[in-house]
Motif scaffolding. Structure first.
Motif, PDB file in Angstrom:
ATOM      1  N   PHE A 124       0.830  -1.207   0.000  1.00 19.24           N
ATOM      2  CA  PHE A 124       0.000   0.000   0.000  1.00 19.24           C
ATOM      3  C   PHE A 124       0.867   1.261   0.000  1.00 19.24           C
ATOM      4  CE2 PHE A 124      -2.191   3.461   2.136  1.00 19.24           C
ATOM      5  CZ  PHE A 124      -3.301   3.585   1.312  1.00 19.24           C
ATOM      6  N   GLU A 125       1.884   1.292   0.855  1.00 19.35           N
ATOM      7  CA  GLU A 125       2.738   2.486   0.929  1.00 19.35           C
ATOM      8  C   GLU A 125       3.518   2.699  -0.365  1.00 19.35           C
ATOM      9  OE1 GLU A 125       5.000   2.926   4.554  1.00 19.35           O
ATOM     10  OE2 GLU A 125       3.384   1.979   5.694  1.00 19.35           O
ATOM     11  N   LEU A 159      -2.839  -6.581  -4.331  1.00 20.60           N
ATOM     12  CA  LEU A 159      -2.585  -5.886  -3.070  1.00 20.60           C
ATOM     13  C   LEU A 159      -2.812  -4.386  -3.194  1.00 20.60           C
ATOM     14  CD1 LEU A 159       0.713  -7.684  -1.996  1.00 20.60           C
ATOM     15  CD2 LEU A 159      -1.659  -8.294  -1.437  1.00 20.60           C
ATOM     16  N   PHE A 160      -2.612  -3.849  -4.408  1.00 26.65           N
ATOM     17  CA  PHE A 160      -2.801  -2.420  -4.649  1.00 26.65           C
ATOM     18  C   PHE A 160      -3.101  -2.237  -6.132  1.00 26.65           C
ATOM     19  CE2 PHE A 160      -1.481   1.786  -5.944  1.00 26.65           C
ATOM     20  CZ  PHE A 160      -1.918   2.597  -4.915  1.00 26.65           C
ATOM     21  N   THR A 161      -4.074  -1.400  -6.430  1.00 18.96           N
ATOM     22  CA  THR A 161      -4.341  -1.075  -7.836  1.00 18.96           C
ATOM     23  C   THR A 161      -4.992   0.293  -7.925  1.00 18.96           C
ATOM     24  OG1 THR A 161      -5.229  -1.917  -9.935  1.00 18.96           O
ATOM     25  CG2 THR A 161      -6.621  -2.175  -7.981  1.00 18.96           C
ATOM     26  N   THR A 162      -4.642   1.029  -8.963  1.00 20.31           N
ATOM     27  CA  THR A 162      -5.216   2.354  -9.183  1.00 20.31           C
ATOM     28  C   THR A 162      -4.932   2.802 -10.613  1.00 20.31           C
ATOM     29  OG1 THR A 162      -5.364   4.610  -8.288  1.00 20.31           O
ATOM     30  CG2 THR A 162      -3.169   3.686  -8.481  1.00 20.31           C
ATOM     31  N   ARG A 195      -0.306  -1.413 -10.428  1.00 17.14           N
ATOM     32  CA  ARG A 195      -0.813  -2.588  -9.728  1.00 17.14           C
ATOM     33  C   ARG A 195       0.337  -3.320  -9.052  1.00 17.14           C
ATOM     34  NH1 ARG A 195      -4.842  -5.804 -12.880  1.00 17.14           N
ATOM     35  NH2 ARG A 195      -6.046  -4.028 -12.163  1.00 17.14           N
ATOM     36  N   ILE A 196       0.066  -3.799  -7.847  1.00 13.00           N
ATOM     37  CA  ILE A 196       0.985  -4.678  -7.131  1.00 13.00           C
ATOM     38  C   ILE A 196       0.182  -5.918  -6.782  1.00 13.00           C
ATOM     39  CG2 ILE A 196       2.491  -4.970  -5.126  1.00 13.00           C
ATOM     40  CD1 ILE A 196       2.759  -1.883  -5.060  1.00 13.00           C
ATOM     41  N   SER A 197       0.692  -7.079  -7.198  1.00 15.54           N
ATOM     42  CA  SER A 197      -0.054  -8.317  -6.975  1.00 15.54           C
ATOM     43  C   SER A 197       0.883  -9.455  -6.591  1.00 15.54           C
ATOM     44  CB  SER A 197      -0.855  -8.694  -8.227  1.00 15.54           C
ATOM     45  OG  SER A 197       0.005  -8.865  -9.330  1.00 15.54           O
TER      46      SER A 197
END
Length: 164
Positions: free
Chosen positions: A25-26, A56-59, A47-49
């Protein structure tokens, strides 16, 4: 374009001591901020997966979101997981061997609709653990810029966040 040796060095040195959902997230939030500062009017997908596909994170940084972004994110992530290296490194390695370096099918019997060797995909490795534990992908800019945002973000993260 960074030289092949520099791309290799990045992969060998940008190793995390740990990587948690909070870390994702950070780091993802920082990548978003940096992409917005550098390209305020360009939609950049981030994206982090995990290797399991769990996100885990997407935008996307701004409108209009580009429908092709989803395909690029998935293809770059699949490439990192299959080959264990950054997508820009793989493309540059192909070019160093005299290939065009824009389609993985130039070197392997793969479906190019599933993989991409354009910059912006990068493996997350943890010191002392073998293999790729997560994938960071940025898409929407020129491949060198996608890669640069990821690398500079990881460098910032390792320097400022994980040393606390």
């Amino acid at each position: 374009m960074p030289p092949l040796a520099e791309l290799h060095r990045q992969q060998e040195t940008l190793i995390f001591p740990h990587f948690t959902t909070q870390d994702a997230f950070e780091l993802g939030s920082h990548l978003r901020t940096e992409a917005l500062l550098a390209h305020p009017r360009t939609p950049v997908a981030i994206r982090i997966s995990l290797p399991t596909g769990q996100i885990l994170f997407t935008t996307v940084t701004c409108s209009p979101a580009v429908p092709d972004s989803e395909s690029w994110l998935n293809r770059k992530a699949a490439t990192v997981l299959r080959y264990g290296c950054s997508t820009l490194y793989l493309g540059e390695k192909m070019r160093s061997k005299g290939l065009k370096g824009d389609r993985i099918s130039e070197m392997a019997p793969v479906d190019d609709a599933q993989y991409a060797c354009h910059g912006g995909g990068f493996p997350v490795r943890i010191r002392g653990i073998e293999g790729v534990v997560a994938v960071i992908v940025v898409s929407g800019l020129a491949q060198e810029e996608d890669h640069k945002i990821v690398v500079e973000g990881i460098e910032w993260f390792l320097e400022h966040v994980q040393k606390k």
